[in-house]
Scaffold this motif. Structure first.
Motif, PDB file in Angstrom:
ATOM      1  N   ASP A 216       8.350  11.266   8.316  1.00  0.00           N
ATOM      2  CA  ASP A 216       7.922   9.865   8.234  1.00  0.00           C
ATOM      3  C   ASP A 216       6.624   9.695   9.011  1.00  0.00           C
ATOM      4  OD1 ASP A 216       7.936   7.101   7.761  1.00  0.00           O
ATOM      5  OD2 ASP A 216       9.993   6.824   8.454  1.00  0.00           O
ATOM      6  N   GLU A 217       6.012   8.522   8.852  1.00  0.00           N
ATOM      7  CA  GLU A 217       4.918   8.109   9.724  1.00  0.00           C
ATOM      8  C   GLU A 217       5.524   7.488  10.974  1.00  0.00           C
ATOM      9  OE1 GLU A 217       2.840   5.239   7.408  1.00  0.00           O
ATOM     10  OE2 GLU A 217       1.465   6.700   6.552  1.00  0.00           O
ATOM     11  N   LEU A 218       4.961   7.825  12.121  1.00  0.00           N
ATOM     12  CA  LEU A 218       5.427   7.235  13.375  1.00  0.00           C
ATOM     13  C   LEU A 218       4.393   6.183  13.797  1.00  0.00           C
ATOM     14  CD1 LEU A 218       6.708   9.357  16.418  1.00  0.00           C
ATOM     15  CD2 LEU A 218       5.886   6.998  16.569  1.00  0.00           C
ATOM     16  N   TYR A 219       4.700   4.932  13.505  1.00  0.00           N
ATOM     17  CA  TYR A 219       3.773   3.840  13.819  1.00  0.00           C
ATOM     18  C   TYR A 219       3.547   3.746  15.330  1.00  0.00           C
ATOM     19  CZ  TYR A 219       3.444   1.272   9.315  1.00  0.00           C
ATOM     20  OH  TYR A 219       3.160   0.850   8.045  1.00  0.00           O
ATOM     21  N   HIS A 220       2.286   3.562  15.711  1.00  0.00           N
ATOM     22  CA  HIS A 220       2.000   3.286  17.123  1.00  0.00           C
ATOM     23  C   HIS A 220       1.010   2.128  17.257  1.00  0.00           C
ATOM     24  CE1 HIS A 220      -1.283   6.627  16.682  1.00  0.00           C
ATOM     25  NE2 HIS A 220      -1.902   5.479  16.708  1.00  0.00           N
TER      26      HIS A 220
ATOM     27  N   GLY B  84      10.240   4.328   7.328  1.00  0.00           N
ATOM     28  CA  GLY B  84      10.344   4.073   5.893  1.00  0.00           C
ATOM     29  C   GLY B  84       9.055   4.200   5.110  1.00  0.00           C
ATOM     30  N   HIS B  85       8.153   5.130   5.526  1.00  0.00           N
ATOM     31  CA  HIS B  85       6.935   5.352   4.748  1.00  0.00           C
ATOM     32  C   HIS B  85       7.256   6.101   3.447  1.00  0.00           C
ATOM     33  CE1 HIS B  85       2.759   6.456   3.842  1.00  0.00           C
ATOM     34  NE2 HIS B  85       3.279   7.620   3.466  1.00  0.00           N
ATOM     35  N   VAL B  86       6.805   5.560   2.348  1.00  0.00           N
ATOM     36  CA  VAL B  86       6.923   6.259   1.062  1.00  0.00           C
ATOM     37  C   VAL B  86       5.561   6.262   0.392  1.00  0.00           C
ATOM     38  CG1 VAL B  86       7.941   6.239  -1.248  1.00  0.00           C
ATOM     39  CG2 VAL B  86       9.361   5.722   0.737  1.00  0.00           C
TER      40      VAL B  86
ATOM     41  N   ASN C 124       0.838  -1.200   0.000  1.00  0.00           N
ATOM     42  CA  ASN C 124       0.000   0.000   0.000  1.00  0.00           C
ATOM     43  C   ASN C 124       0.874   1.251   0.000  1.00  0.00           C
ATOM     44  OD1 ASN C 124       0.841  -0.725   2.608  1.00  0.00           O
ATOM     45  ND2 ASN C 124      -0.769   0.493   3.564  1.00  0.00           N
ATOM     46  N   HIS C 125       2.164   1.076  -0.238  1.00  0.00           N
ATOM     47  CA  HIS C 125       3.127   2.165  -0.408  1.00  0.00           C
ATOM     48  C   HIS C 125       3.748   2.028  -1.791  1.00  0.00           C
ATOM     49  CE1 HIS C 125       2.516   1.802   3.846  1.00  0.00           C
ATOM     50  NE2 HIS C 125       3.015   3.013   4.020  1.00  0.00           N
ATOM     51  N   THR C 126       4.471   3.073  -2.219  1.00  0.00           N
ATOM     52  CA  THR C 126       5.029   3.042  -3.573  1.00  0.00           C
ATOM     53  C   THR C 126       6.290   2.180  -3.581  1.00  0.00           C
ATOM     54  OG1 THR C 126       4.370   5.365  -3.546  1.00  0.00           O
ATOM     55  CG2 THR C 126       5.368   4.537  -5.572  1.00  0.00           C
TER      56      THR C 126
ATOM     57  N   ILE D 228      10.839  -3.861   6.612  1.00  0.00           N
ATOM     58  CA  ILE D 228      10.816  -2.403   6.468  1.00  0.00           C
ATOM     59  C   ILE D 228       9.363  -1.897   6.455  1.00  0.00           C
ATOM     60  CG2 ILE D 228      11.449  -0.424   4.982  1.00  0.00           C
ATOM     61  CD1 ILE D 228      13.939  -1.885   6.061  1.00  0.00           C
ATOM     62  N   HIS D 229       9.057  -1.000   7.407  1.00  0.00           N
ATOM     63  CA  HIS D 229       7.784  -0.287   7.460  1.00  0.00           C
ATOM     64  C   HIS D 229       6.584  -1.215   7.232  1.00  0.00           C
ATOM     65  CE1 HIS D 229       5.465   3.379   7.745  1.00  0.00           C
ATOM     66  NE2 HIS D 229       4.944   3.227   6.540  1.00  0.00           N
ATOM     67  N   ALA D 230       5.828  -1.013   6.154  1.00  0.00           N
ATOM     68  CA  ALA D 230       4.563  -1.734   5.971  1.00  0.00           C
ATOM     69  C   ALA D 230       4.745  -3.225   5.715  1.00  0.00           C
ATOM     70  CB  ALA D 230       3.750  -1.124   4.834  1.00  0.00           C
TER      71      ALA D 230
HETATM   72 ZN    ZN Z   1       3.246   4.140   5.667  1.00  0.00          ZN
END
Ligand code: ZN
Length: 307
Positions: free
Chosen positions: A203-207, A254-256, A42-44, A122-124
């Motif tokens: 970036d997005e800060l995941y919680h 690592g949100h893109v 769901n990211h590029t 990485i991220h998602a």
């Molecule tokens: Zn993201």
């Protein structure tokens, strides 16, 4: 005559073998075979993989291949062709968040990590595969509903705090912003030499990540400030989990979205990824902290690759 000529030939052959063996050994030690898996996200992912691959290659420590899955909802015959040979690699980096892999591929990854292979998330990539039990064990925490499992945050000293399943927030994030990464295990090979606090790029800060969260070693966290839509708690940003003989290393940075690659051009992110991959593969780190590493009050971005 004959025997001395033979001895010479033998000596030359031995010497050649030693040199060749030495060269092979040096090459094996220099380049760790690394596989990036992408193809759905769901990211590029199309913008992410080339940036991450280029940074990994630039270290001189990795030879990098990419395995791209069929697109979402592809027919079974397309998936039948997706059989990456994980056993050829020292470390697998997942840039994938999509359809559940075929059982054979799942089993191959479990075997690979169980036998000592490295896995880097990485991220998602931690959003993927909620129904795959061994995956959830490997990643520890994923982007899941609050009823899925425990939540793990840390106090100011990095000590883990568990919130039981069903209590507190589930997975989410506030608005994107620059935020400070706080290092909790400064002697861990990946973190050694890093400033104790450093500013990560936008970036997005995941919680509220959820999961079994067993055997988690939390190397760094970030305060998810309420002013930016966060939980007010210190959320884990970098962690690792032993799995069989292998190591699973996760960063939720690592949100893109679109072509905004700032989060993965952060020199801090790049350093964590590069060293995390080396460490997951070998248990040691030789890659240095770059001179332009971010500071507590200043981000540092690698330039965009020329288009
Ligand atoms: Zn993201």
């Amino acid at each position: 005559m004959h025997s001395s000529a033979n001895r010479l030939r033998l000596a030359a052959a031995v010497l050649f073998t030693l040199v060749a063996a030495g060269t092979n050994h040096a090459m094996a030690a220099d380049k760790l075979p690394l596989l990036i898996v992408d193809g759905q996200n769901n990211h590029t992912w199309q913008a992410m993989t080339p940036v991450m691959k280029a940074e990994l290659v630039k270290t001189g420590r990795f030879s990098v291949d990419v395995a791209t899955t069929p697109p979402g909802g592809a027919p079974a015959e397309d998936w039948a062709k997706f059989r990456p040979d994980f056993s050829k690699y020292a470390v697998v980096l997942s840039n994938y968040n999509g359809d559940l892999w075929p059982a054979e591929v799942q089993a191959a990854l479990v075997k690979f990590v169980g036998n000592g292979g490295g896995l880097v998330i990485i991220h998602a990539a931690n959003n993927a595969f909620p129904s795959w039990g061994e995956w959830n064990k490997m990643i520890g925490l994923g982007w899941r509903d609050h009823n899925f499992g425990d939540r793990v945050t840390v106090d100011e000293r990095g000590r883990p705090l568990r919130t039981p399943k069903g209590e507190g927030p589930g997975a989410g994030h506030g608005s994107q912003h620059e935020f400070v990464i706080d290092v909790h295990e400064p002697e861990h090979p990946v973190m050694r030499g890093m400033p104790e606090h450093w500013k990560h790029a936008n970036d997005e800060l995941y919680h509220g990540q959820r999961g079994p969260g067993a055997d988690m070693h939390i190397l760094a966290s970030a305060l998810a400030a309420k002013e930016t839509g966060g939980t007010g708690a210190r959320e884990p940003m970098i962690w690792w989990i032993p799995y069989g003989k292998g190591r699973v290393f996760t960063t939720v940075m690592g949100h893109v979205g679109g072509n905004d690659t700032r989060s993965i051009r952060c020199v801090g992110f790049i350093t964590v990824m590069n060293r995390g991959c080396e460490w997951a593969a070998t248990g040691t780190v030789t890659l240095p902290i770059p001179e332009n590493f971010p500071k507590a009050d200043a981000t540092s971005l690698a330039p965009e690759a020329p288009k």
